[in-house]
Design an enzyme around this catalytic site. Structure first.
Site, PDB file in Angstrom:
ATOM      1  N   TYR A  92       8.633 -14.009  36.403  1.00  0.00           N
ATOM      2  CA  TYR A  92      10.094 -14.175  36.292  1.00  0.00           C
ATOM      3  C   TYR A  92      10.503 -14.978  35.044  1.00  0.00           C
ATOM      4  CZ  TYR A  92      14.789 -15.610  37.945  1.00  0.00           C
ATOM      5  OH  TYR A  92      16.138 -15.863  38.072  1.00  0.00           O
TER       6      TYR A  92
ATOM      7  N   ALA B 228      16.413 -21.456  34.259  1.00  0.00           N
ATOM      8  CA  ALA B 228      15.644 -22.648  33.921  1.00  0.00           C
ATOM      9  C   ALA B 228      14.136 -22.400  34.094  1.00  0.00           C
ATOM     10  CB  ALA B 228      16.088 -23.818  34.791  1.00  0.00           C
TER      11      ALA B 228
HETATM   12  P1  NAD Z   1      21.217 -11.966  43.600  1.00  0.00           P
HETATM   13  O1  NAD Z   1      19.864 -11.507  44.013  1.00  0.00           O
HETATM   14  O2  NAD Z   1      22.180 -12.364  44.663  1.00  0.00           O
HETATM   15  O3  NAD Z   1      21.918 -10.863  42.699  1.00  0.00           O
HETATM   16  C1  NAD Z   1      21.205  -9.998  41.855  1.00  0.00           C
HETATM   17  C2  NAD Z   1      21.708  -8.593  42.121  1.00  0.00           C
HETATM   18  O4  NAD Z   1      21.007  -7.686  41.259  1.00  0.00           O
HETATM   19  C3  NAD Z   1      21.458  -8.120  43.556  1.00  0.00           C
HETATM   20  O5  NAD Z   1      22.671  -7.776  44.193  1.00  0.00           O
HETATM   21  C4  NAD Z   1      20.551  -6.926  43.381  1.00  0.00           C
HETATM   22  O6  NAD Z   1      20.809  -5.866  44.319  1.00  0.00           O
HETATM   23  C5  NAD Z   1      20.866  -6.482  41.968  1.00  0.00           C
HETATM   24  N1  NAD Z   1      19.783  -5.637  41.452  1.00  0.00           N
HETATM   25  C6  NAD Z   1      18.442  -5.842  41.546  1.00  0.00           C
HETATM   26  N2  NAD Z   1      17.780  -4.798  41.044  1.00  0.00           N
HETATM   27  C7  NAD Z   1      18.722  -3.916  40.605  1.00  0.00           C
HETATM   28  C8  NAD Z   1      18.648  -2.638  39.990  1.00  0.00           C
HETATM   29  N3  NAD Z   1      17.469  -2.065  39.727  1.00  0.00           N
HETATM   30  N4  NAD Z   1      19.807  -2.009  39.684  1.00  0.00           N
HETATM   31  C9  NAD Z   1      21.000  -2.555  39.969  1.00  0.00           C
HETATM   32  N5  NAD Z   1      21.131  -3.785  40.554  1.00  0.00           N
HETATM   33  C10 NAD Z   1      19.998  -4.437  40.874  1.00  0.00           C
HETATM   34  O7  NAD Z   1      20.995 -13.154  42.565  1.00  0.00           O
HETATM   35  P2  NAD Z   1      22.035 -14.171  41.904  1.00  0.00           P
HETATM   36  O8  NAD Z   1      21.730 -15.514  42.426  1.00  0.00           O
HETATM   37  O9  NAD Z   1      23.412 -13.658  42.016  1.00  0.00           O
HETATM   38  O10 NAD Z   1      21.526 -14.123  40.395  1.00  0.00           O
HETATM   39  C11 NAD Z   1      22.247 -13.460  39.363  1.00  0.00           C
HETATM   40  C12 NAD Z   1      21.504 -13.626  38.057  1.00  0.00           C
HETATM   41  O11 NAD Z   1      21.341 -15.011  37.752  1.00  0.00           O
HETATM   42  C13 NAD Z   1      20.087 -13.030  38.044  1.00  0.00           C
HETATM   43  O12 NAD Z   1      19.821 -12.490  36.774  1.00  0.00           O
HETATM   44  C14 NAD Z   1      19.204 -14.234  38.276  1.00  0.00           C
HETATM   45  O13 NAD Z   1      17.906 -14.043  37.753  1.00  0.00           O
HETATM   46  C15 NAD Z   1      19.971 -15.315  37.543  1.00  0.00           C
HETATM   47  N6  NAD Z   1      19.664 -16.671  38.032  1.00  0.00           N
HETATM   48  C16 NAD Z   1      20.161 -17.101  39.238  1.00  0.00           C
HETATM   49  C17 NAD Z   1      19.863 -18.392  39.671  1.00  0.00           C
HETATM   50  C18 NAD Z   1      20.390 -18.922  40.990  1.00  0.00           C
HETATM   51  O14 NAD Z   1      20.168 -20.104  41.285  1.00  0.00           O
HETATM   52  N7  NAD Z   1      21.089 -18.129  41.808  1.00  0.00           N
HETATM   53  C19 NAD Z   1      19.061 -19.236  38.894  1.00  0.00           C
HETATM   54  C20 NAD Z   1      18.563 -18.755  37.684  1.00  0.00           C
HETATM   55  C21 NAD Z   1      18.893 -17.475  37.252  1.00  0.00           C
END
Ligand code: NAD
Length: 343
Positions: free
Chosen positions: A148, A118
């Protein structure tokens, strides 16, 4: 027939839950992440530690006849984190997304789901706490969250180009604040529900907790089980354009704190720190298209979801010796002065 599925970011919050659900449904799953899941082992058939900024590693992750890719890997965190590291977050996530898309094409993947946010929505449309819920069109004219939000918006476009030029079947999901157990709750990357749960768990009953901003900023929050359900439904659909995935119940951060306090049976005084980042003033999801495309919308209430999330965070803090077992009663006035008790 069940699928062979790659989940990137499988060591993270949403990816870890998604792997569990995909396995429970009988799929073969490979997880890939730069780190292992923090709180319990992955349910994946294979888990590979790979830095997905590197193209060769993306080819490794997609090798061997993968049908579907859920690309959840990203450098991300709460508002404090994403406003502090604009260049690093942009570079890391652009590299991951560009390379994962190209590797998926090279490896003849059938479906590719990109996790957007969002944060792509135009900031000018989110200036009021009483915000009009955001429809998918509100991302343009582009004015997203610096760093971001810009890289997420560009990656949505890139998915569209890969679909157009290379016939890769892509989906883009715009998450609105996902929360639940087994997510980061400390260290600087945690988001509001987890940070507030931690602060409430660590505060002595009758004490005070710090809130970022004046607490009148508004958001909507989605429990992780709804998020995973929506992801599976979107992947199974034939819908290609970006789609909101969130709830449309708007609450202020102050209300969120009150809900967590109710779960914890604590009465706390809010101390607002206006110097801390609070992001846009208001943000809510318009779920008209979600309902239409998936015939479904998230339904788990904030009260239900926070009860589970708070309990998990409190248990983690107790295991770490950071929270004491204490009676759920208001402190007498004489004890309140010493009751700050938060990290
Ligand atoms: P999170 O940080 O728990 O998980 C993201 C994972 O990506 C982490 O485990 C991290 O180690 C891994 N990562 C980062 N860099 C990396 C790399 N270079 N190589 C391999 N792995 C790598 O976040 P999440 O909450 O599980 O989010 C998952 C997705 O959803 C992301 O793309 C995030 O931007 C998106 N998102 C999440 C939310 C939320 O509220 N949680 C909201 C909007 C978007």
């Amino acid at each position: 027939m069940k699928n062979r599925i790659l989940v990137t970011g499988a060591g993270g919050f949403i990816g870890h839950h998604l792997v569990k659900r995909l396995k429970a449904e009988g799929n073969w799953v490979r997880g890939a992440d730069i780190k292992l899941p923090e709180y319990e082992p992955s349910a994946a058939d294979e888990f590979e530690r790979l830095d997905l900024r590197n193209y060769e590693n993306c080819l490794l992750a997609t090798r061997g006849g993968i049908d579907q890719v859920y690309n959840l890997a990203a450098d991300m965190g709460g508002i404090g984190y994403i406003t502090a590291y604009l260049a690093d977050i942009s570079r890391n996530n652009i590299l991951i997304n560009v390379h994962m898309l190209e590797a998926s094409r090279q490896s003849a993947v059938s479906r590719f789901l990109f996790s957007s946010s969002a944060c792509v929505y135009a900031q000018a449309k989110q200036k009021s706490a009483d915000v009009t819920p955001l429809t998918e069109e509100d991302a343009y004219p582009a004015d997203p969250e610096p760093g971001y939000g810009w890289e997420k918006l560009f990656a949505e476009e890139l998915c569209r180009y890969y679909r157009h030029d290379h016939k890769l079947s892509t989906r883009s999901v715009r998450f609105h604040n996902v929360y639940g157990p087994l997510g980061t709750y400390d260290g600087g990357r945690e988001k509001a529900p987890a940070a507030i749960s931690r602060k409430v768990a660590l505060a002595r009953n009758g004490g005070e907790i710090e809130i970022w901003g004046d607490g009148a900023q508004t958001r909507s929050f989605m429990f992780i089980d709804d998020c995973v359900e929506g992801l599976l439904r979107l992947m199974a659909s034939d819908y290609h354009d970006p789609l909101n995935l969130g709830t449309d119940r708007l609450v202020t951060i102050n209300e969120l704190v009150d809900l967590v306090c109710a779960v914890a049976s604590k009465t706390l005084i809010k101390r607002h720190d206006l110097s801390k980042p609070q992001g846009v003033r208001g943000r809510n999801s318009d779920n008209t298209r979600l309902n239409k495309v998936l015939g479904w919308a998230p339904s788990i209430s904030l009260e239900q979801g926070l009860a589970v999330t708070y309990k998990w965070i409190e248990d983690e803090l107790r295991k770490a010796g950071r929270v004491l077992v204490q009676a759920a009663r208001p402190l007498p006035e004489s004890e309140r002065a010493n009751a700050a008790g938060q990290d």
